[in-house]
Design a protein around this motif. Sequence first.
Motif, short mmCIF file in Angstrom:
data_model
loop_
_atom_site.label_atom_id
_atom_site.label_comp_id
_atom_site.label_asym_id
_atom_site.label_seq_id
_atom_site.Cartn_x
_atom_site.Cartn_y
_atom_site.Cartn_z
N ASN A 190 33.40 57.33 83.31
CA ASN A 190 33.90 58.30 82.33
C ASN A 190 35.35 57.96 82.01
O ASN A 190 36.13 57.59 82.90
N LEU A 191 35.71 58.09 80.75
CA LEU A 191 37.06 57.76 80.29
C LEU A 191 37.78 59.03 79.84
O LEU A 191 37.31 59.71 78.92
N ILE A 192 38.90 59.33 80.49
CA ILE A 192 39.71 60.49 80.12
C ILE A 192 41.09 60.00 79.71
O ILE A 192 41.89 59.58 80.56
N ILE A 193 41.38 60.02 78.41
CA ILE A 193 42.68 59.59 77.88
C ILE A 193 43.53 60.85 77.68
O ILE A 193 43.10 61.80 77.03
N ASN A 194 44.73 60.84 78.23
CA ASN A 194 45.57 62.04 78.27
C ASN A 194 46.78 61.94 77.34
O ASN A 194 47.42 60.89 77.25
N ALA A 195 47.09 63.05 76.69
CA ALA A 195 48.26 63.16 75.82
C ALA A 195 48.93 64.50 76.09
O ALA A 195 48.45 65.31 76.90
N THR A 196 50.04 64.74 75.40
CA THR A 196 50.76 66.01 75.50
C THR A 196 50.68 66.74 74.18
O THR A 196 50.84 66.14 73.12
N ASN A 197 50.42 68.03 74.22
CA ASN A 197 50.32 68.83 73.01
C ASN A 197 51.71 69.18 72.53
O ASN A 197 52.51 69.79 73.25
N GLY A 198 52.03 68.80 71.30
CA GLY A 198 53.34 69.11 70.72
C GLY A 198 53.27 70.18 69.66
O GLY A 198 54.23 70.37 68.90
N THR A 199 52.16 70.91 69.59
CA THR A 199 52.00 71.98 68.61
C THR A 199 52.72 73.23 69.10
O THR A 199 52.69 73.54 70.29
N SER A 200 53.33 73.97 68.19
CA SER A 200 54.21 75.08 68.57
C SER A 200 53.53 76.11 69.46
O SER A 200 54.12 76.57 70.45
N ASP A 201 52.28 76.47 69.16
CA ASP A 201 51.63 77.51 69.95
C ASP A 201 50.94 76.98 71.20
O ASP A 201 50.35 77.74 71.97
N HIS A 202 50.99 75.66 71.43
CA HIS A 202 50.46 75.07 72.66
C HIS A 202 51.45 74.04 73.21
O HIS A 202 51.05 73.09 73.89
N PHE A 203 52.71 74.23 72.94
CA PHE A 203 53.72 73.21 73.21
C PHE A 203 53.80 72.87 74.70
O PHE A 203 53.89 73.75 75.56
N GLY A 204 53.76 71.57 75.00
CA GLY A 204 53.93 71.10 76.37
C GLY A 204 52.67 71.14 77.21
O GLY A 204 52.72 70.79 78.40
N GLU A 205 51.53 71.53 76.64
CA GLU A 205 50.29 71.59 77.41
C GLU A 205 49.61 70.22 77.43
O GLU A 205 49.88 69.34 76.61
N LEU A 206 48.70 70.06 78.38
CA LEU A 206 47.90 68.85 78.45
C LEU A 206 46.86 68.84 77.33
O LEU A 206 46.24 69.86 77.05
N PHE A 207 46.69 67.67 76.71
CA PHE A 207 45.58 67.48 75.79
C PHE A 207 44.85 66.21 76.21
O PHE A 207 45.44 65.13 76.27
N SER A 208 43.57 66.35 76.53
CA SER A 208 42.75 65.20 76.93
C SER A 208 41.64 64.98 75.92
O SER A 208 41.05 65.94 75.41
N PHE A 209 41.38 63.72 75.62
CA PHE A 209 40.33 63.39 74.66
C PHE A 209 38.98 63.43 75.38
O PHE A 209 38.44 62.41 75.83
N THR A 210 38.46 64.64 75.49
CA THR A 210 37.19 64.89 76.17
C THR A 210 36.29 65.73 75.27
O THR A 210 36.76 66.39 74.33
N ASN A 211 35.01 65.72 75.59
CA ASN A 211 34.09 66.60 74.87
C ASN A 211 34.49 68.05 75.02
O ASN A 211 34.41 68.84 74.07
N GLU A 212 34.95 68.41 76.23
CA GLU A 212 35.34 69.80 76.47
C GLU A 212 36.46 70.23 75.53
O GLU A 212 36.44 71.31 74.96
N GLN A 213 37.45 69.35 75.34
CA GLN A 213 38.59 69.69 74.48
C GLN A 213 38.18 69.69 73.01
O GLN A 213 38.58 70.56 72.24
N PHE A 214 37.38 68.72 72.60
CA PHE A 214 36.98 68.65 71.19
C PHE A 214 36.01 69.77 70.82
O PHE A 214 35.96 70.19 69.66
N ASN A 215 35.24 70.26 71.77
CA ASN A 215 34.39 71.41 71.48
C ASN A 215 35.21 72.63 71.12
O ASN A 215 34.81 73.45 70.29
N ILE A 216 36.38 72.78 71.76
CA ILE A 216 37.27 73.89 71.42
C ILE A 216 37.75 73.76 69.98
O ILE A 216 37.92 74.77 69.27
N LEU A 217 37.93 72.53 69.52
CA LEU A 217 38.37 72.28 68.14
C LEU A 217 37.21 72.29 67.15
O LEU A 217 37.43 72.07 65.95
N ASN A 218 35.99 72.51 67.65
CA ASN A 218 34.79 72.41 66.83
C ASN A 218 34.75 71.06 66.13
O ASN A 218 34.49 70.94 64.93
#
Length: 433
Positions: free
Chosen positions: A196-224
């Motif tokens: 399994n491949l988990i590529i990690n980034a940092t969220n720079g959006t104002s309402d989620h600033f500084g949070e973890l963002f990972s390119f996963t199915n779980e994260q993309f499902n939240i974004l629909n």
Amino acid sequence: MKYYLVTGLLLGLILLSGCSWYSHTNIKGTTRDEVAKKASLKISQPRGKSEKTLFILALSGGGSRAAYWSGNVMLALEKVFEAQGWNLLHEVDAISSVSGGSLPAAYYAISTDVPTEDEQSMRRIWNNETVRELMRRDYRSKWIGNWFWPNNIAKYWFTAYDRSDIMAQTLADNLYDQSFMNRDLRFRDLNPKRPNLIINATNGTSDHFGELFSFTNEQFNILNSDLGDYEIARAVMASAAFPGGFNYMTLKDHSEKNHYLHVFDGGNYDNLGLRTTIDILKNNCIKIPENNCNSNQFDRVVVILVDSYISGGGIDHNEYDGRSAMAYGVDLNLLDSFDALLFVNREQTLEELADFMRHKYGSRGVFCHISFDDVKDRSLQQQLQTIKTDFNITPENADAIDAATAQLIVQDNLCLQQIKLLLEGGDNTNDAN
């Protein structure tokens, strides 16, 4: 006159509407979530001979230094216990990567060791010669050269297409495309036989600033959104988009109207990939007294961190004046303040993972931290400490990393011996972590 006025008005409308073009490439969610199942925190198919061992490889950030170091260590893990019948890289179930470490992580995930007849036109090859050559390429110069393609010039000035987009395409052309068809690979193209491949980034959006963002199915499902359709090179670039050099990578949140996420360098949240490693451990049931697992779940845990951190920052204690020549105009202590925050975050993350492994799994777990600090040769270590974080690595510095790998990834490495013992069904009896 009226003709020119209408033409000018139409051109103006085109340019104005074009400003939003290329702002994002992730599409709205589909029913094909299973096509990216290898980009998930949940391990559905254990790899290797020791299927009861959950094996996680974390690859740190650090530009081409991290890319070449991580790729080198991965190649060495294949060979170190080969005579005893163990390929440690084939035992890895998940890779958590950040920034430069994402280059070999993603390449391994889309590649194959020996292509079948069906894979020959699709899969890139993972072998010693190919990986070492790819990870030491001068991607900085290739990126700069791609700025001057006429279509890139037009898109850069008149749309949302930016520096990160140009580098993402540079990485795709060199690492993550199907050479026969010249098609950029997407998450649905991940090799199902790889970790399994988990590529990690940092969220720079104002309402989620500084949070973890990972390119996963779980994260993309939240974004629909459909991760399977998303380009792998863009995820790698998002993870490696360090401040000052690159722009945010933008994603559309399809669950809300006119809502976007802007992500950048994963090193700002965690430059080691260990916090996601903890998330992987929490999302997979491991047989310990407090867990009620099914018979097909894991009962042992291995974590290897390949760390390309180099010490630096601060003013030499022999200096009476902390200013450099440039500091008379702009003081570079701004960079030192940034490095200090990353250093503190790094130390806390290392301690958190070590404590989690020790208290949760005890003798059923091994945490192996492979870093330049372990190199005993003082002159070699000094050279390693001078390698900059960049998308270009000199032949001399690549040779230094080769030498460090040859010194550290050996059979008498105590931590690697404990991993082998655990894979063979024994317990970790030494404090090698």
